[in-house]
Design an enzyme around this catalytic site. Structure first.
Site, PDB file in Angstrom:
ATOM      1  N   ARG A  71      41.521  36.740  49.086  1.00 38.51           N
ATOM      2  CA  ARG A  71      41.999  36.556  47.709  1.00 38.51           C
ATOM      3  C   ARG A  71      43.271  37.364  47.441  1.00 38.51           C
ATOM      4  O   ARG A  71      44.157  36.909  46.713  1.00 38.51           O
ATOM      5  CB  ARG A  71      40.886  36.886  46.714  1.00 38.51           C
TER       6      ARG A  71
ATOM      7  N   THR B 177      36.788  38.929  42.719  1.00 34.69           N
ATOM      8  CA  THR B 177      37.069  37.667  42.020  1.00 34.69           C
ATOM      9  C   THR B 177      38.524  37.600  41.546  1.00 34.69           C
ATOM     10  O   THR B 177      39.194  36.577  41.694  1.00 34.69           O
ATOM     11  CB  THR B 177      36.135  37.532  40.787  1.00 34.69           C
TER      12      THR B 177
ATOM     13  N   TYR C 226      28.205  24.586  39.676  1.00 38.72           N
ATOM     14  CA  TYR C 226      28.402  25.800  38.876  1.00 38.72           C
ATOM     15  C   TYR C 226      27.449  25.896  37.680  1.00 38.72           C
ATOM     16  O   TYR C 226      27.730  26.617  36.728  1.00 38.72           O
ATOM     17  CB  TYR C 226      29.858  25.897  38.400  1.00 38.72           C
TER      18      TYR C 226
ATOM     19  N   HIS D 250      35.741  30.239  47.444  1.00 29.83           N
ATOM     20  CA  HIS D 250      34.407  30.522  46.918  1.00 29.83           C
ATOM     21  C   HIS D 250      33.569  31.144  48.021  1.00 29.83           C
ATOM     22  O   HIS D 250      33.759  30.833  49.200  1.00 29.83           O
ATOM     23  CB  HIS D 250      33.735  29.211  46.468  1.00 29.83           C
TER      24      HIS D 250
ATOM     25  N   ARG E 237      31.765  37.918  51.567  1.00 35.27           N
ATOM     26  CA  ARG E 237      32.280  38.401  50.276  1.00 35.27           C
ATOM     27  C   ARG E 237      33.219  39.595  50.480  1.00 35.27           C
ATOM     28  O   ARG E 237      34.187  39.756  49.745  1.00 35.27           O
ATOM     29  CB  ARG E 237      31.131  38.702  49.308  1.00 35.27           C
TER      30      ARG E 237
ATOM     31  N   PHE F 221      34.268  30.150  30.371  1.00 34.68           N
ATOM     32  CA  PHE F 221      35.247  29.459  31.220  1.00 34.68           C
ATOM     33  C   PHE F 221      34.648  28.299  32.011  1.00 34.68           C
ATOM     34  O   PHE F 221      35.315  27.729  32.876  1.00 34.68           O
ATOM     35  CB  PHE F 221      35.927  30.458  32.159  1.00 34.68           C
TER      36      PHE F 221
ATOM     37  N   ASN G  75      41.419  31.303  42.411  1.00 31.78           N
ATOM     38  CA  ASN G  75      41.313  32.424  43.344  1.00 31.78           C
ATOM     39  C   ASN G  75      41.019  32.006  44.789  1.00 31.78           C
ATOM     40  O   ASN G  75      40.377  32.735  45.534  1.00 31.78           O
ATOM     41  CB  ASN G  75      40.300  33.460  42.826  1.00 31.78           C
TER      42      ASN G  75
ATOM     43  N   LYS H  90      39.369  26.435  47.827  1.00 28.33           N
ATOM     44  CA  LYS H  90      39.451  25.772  46.518  1.00 28.33           C
ATOM     45  C   LYS H  90      40.755  24.969  46.379  1.00 28.33           C
ATOM     46  O   LYS H  90      41.714  25.169  47.156  1.00 28.33           O
ATOM     47  CB  LYS H  90      39.355  26.835  45.414  1.00 28.33           C
TER      48      LYS H  90
HETATM   49  P1  GDP Z   1      32.954  34.926  42.359  1.00 27.62           P
HETATM   50  O1  GDP Z   1      31.503  35.005  42.763  1.00 27.62           O
HETATM   51  O2  GDP Z   1      33.770  36.070  42.890  1.00 27.62           O
HETATM   52  O3  GDP Z   1      33.586  33.591  42.712  1.00 27.62           O
HETATM   53  O4  GDP Z   1      33.047  35.071  40.775  1.00 27.62           O
HETATM   54  P2  GDP Z   1      32.133  34.540  39.552  1.00 27.62           P
HETATM   55  O5  GDP Z   1      30.803  34.065  40.068  1.00 27.62           O
HETATM   56  O6  GDP Z   1      32.136  35.610  38.521  1.00 27.62           O
HETATM   57  O7  GDP Z   1      32.947  33.312  38.963  1.00 27.62           O
HETATM   58  C1  GDP Z   1      32.936  32.050  39.586  1.00 27.62           C
HETATM   59  C2  GDP Z   1      34.327  31.481  39.545  1.00 27.62           C
HETATM   60  O8  GDP Z   1      34.694  31.220  38.193  1.00 27.62           O
HETATM   61  C3  GDP Z   1      35.446  32.386  40.055  1.00 27.62           C
HETATM   62  O9  GDP Z   1      35.564  32.396  41.460  1.00 27.62           O
HETATM   63  C4  GDP Z   1      36.680  31.802  39.371  1.00 27.62           C
HETATM   64  O10 GDP Z   1      37.170  30.638  40.046  1.00 27.62           O
HETATM   65  C5  GDP Z   1      36.102  31.360  38.025  1.00 27.62           C
HETATM   66  N1  GDP Z   1      36.350  32.375  36.980  1.00 27.62           N
HETATM   67  C6  GDP Z   1      35.893  33.646  36.911  1.00 27.62           C
HETATM   68  N2  GDP Z   1      36.339  34.265  35.799  1.00 27.62           N
HETATM   69  C7  GDP Z   1      37.105  33.343  35.145  1.00 27.62           C
HETATM   70  C8  GDP Z   1      37.840  33.365  33.909  1.00 27.62           C
HETATM   71  O11 GDP Z   1      37.882  34.374  33.188  1.00 27.62           O
HETATM   72  N3  GDP Z   1      38.497  32.200  33.561  1.00 27.62           N
HETATM   73  C9  GDP Z   1      38.452  31.074  34.340  1.00 27.62           C
HETATM   74  N4  GDP Z   1      39.122  29.970  33.929  1.00 27.62           N
HETATM   75  N5  GDP Z   1      37.759  31.021  35.495  1.00 27.62           N
HETATM   76  C10 GDP Z   1      37.109  32.138  35.891  1.00 27.62           C
END
Ligand code: GDP
Length: 141
Positions: free
Chosen positions: A103, A92, A50, A116, A86, A58, A113, A10
């Site tokens: 991460r 995350t 997304y 992806h 993963r 968010f 983070n 990222k």
């Molecule tokens: P992942 O599958 O571990 O990437 O997590 P998710 O699918 O839950 O979220 C997708 C992405 O959204 C994450 O990798 C973060 O970059 C972002 N994200 C998740 N939670 C938050 C949050 O609370 N605030 C913001 N700004 N971004 C978030």
């Protein structure tokens, strides 16, 4: 079980100069890089990528973050690739991520983070198609 997943270094990690170190971790964990490029996502591309998160609070921040600089999408291959990758990247939120995960090593927050990873075989296919045409993917080697 499919053998492919879509990874992205990222914008935060590219900006911090960690692209090479992250790819090194991925290769040392036994993944083969079958496709890779550096791109700056447009808002439209990030919104599409997304789309599943569009109801989440968010979403706007996430789209802006992913467009904030270049990123490096990759198609990776390994047995059980989605779950294995993963495991390699960790939770995350880097504060919750296991020691030694990408991460834990490179992410600075739950939002920024570093990487992806696809969350299912079905999404891996869709996400690979988001970035790569057939001719951009190595068919062997
Ligand atoms: P992942 O599958 O571990 O990437 O997590 P998710 O699918 O839950 O979220 C997708 C992405 O959204 C994450 O990798 C973060 O970059 C972002 N994200 C998740 N939670 C938050 C949050 O609370 N605030 C913001 N700004 N971004 C978030």
């Amino acid at each position: 079980m499919s053998k492919i997943t879509l990874a992205i270094v990222k914008p935060d990690a590219v900006k911090a100069g960690n692209t090479g170190a992250i790819i090194d971790h991925i290769i040392k964990a036994g993944f083969k890089v079958k496709a890779m490029k550096m791109v700056r996502m447009t808002k439209e591309s990030a919104m599409g990528f997304y789309e599943v998160h569009k109801e989440r609070p968010f979403y706007g921040e996430l789209v802006d973050f992913m467009c904030s600089g270049p990123c490096v999408p990759m198609m990776l291959e390994k047995e059980n690739a989605v779950a294995e990758y993963r495991k390699l990247i960790g939770a995350t939120d880097p504060a919750q991520a296991d020691e030694g995960t990408i991460r834990k090593l490179f992410a600075t927050s739950k939002a920024e983070n570093a990487v992806h990873g696809s969350d299912s075989d079905e999404n891996a296919k869709l996400e690979v198609a988001h970035f790569f045409s057939r001719g951009e993917i190595l068919s062997n080697g």
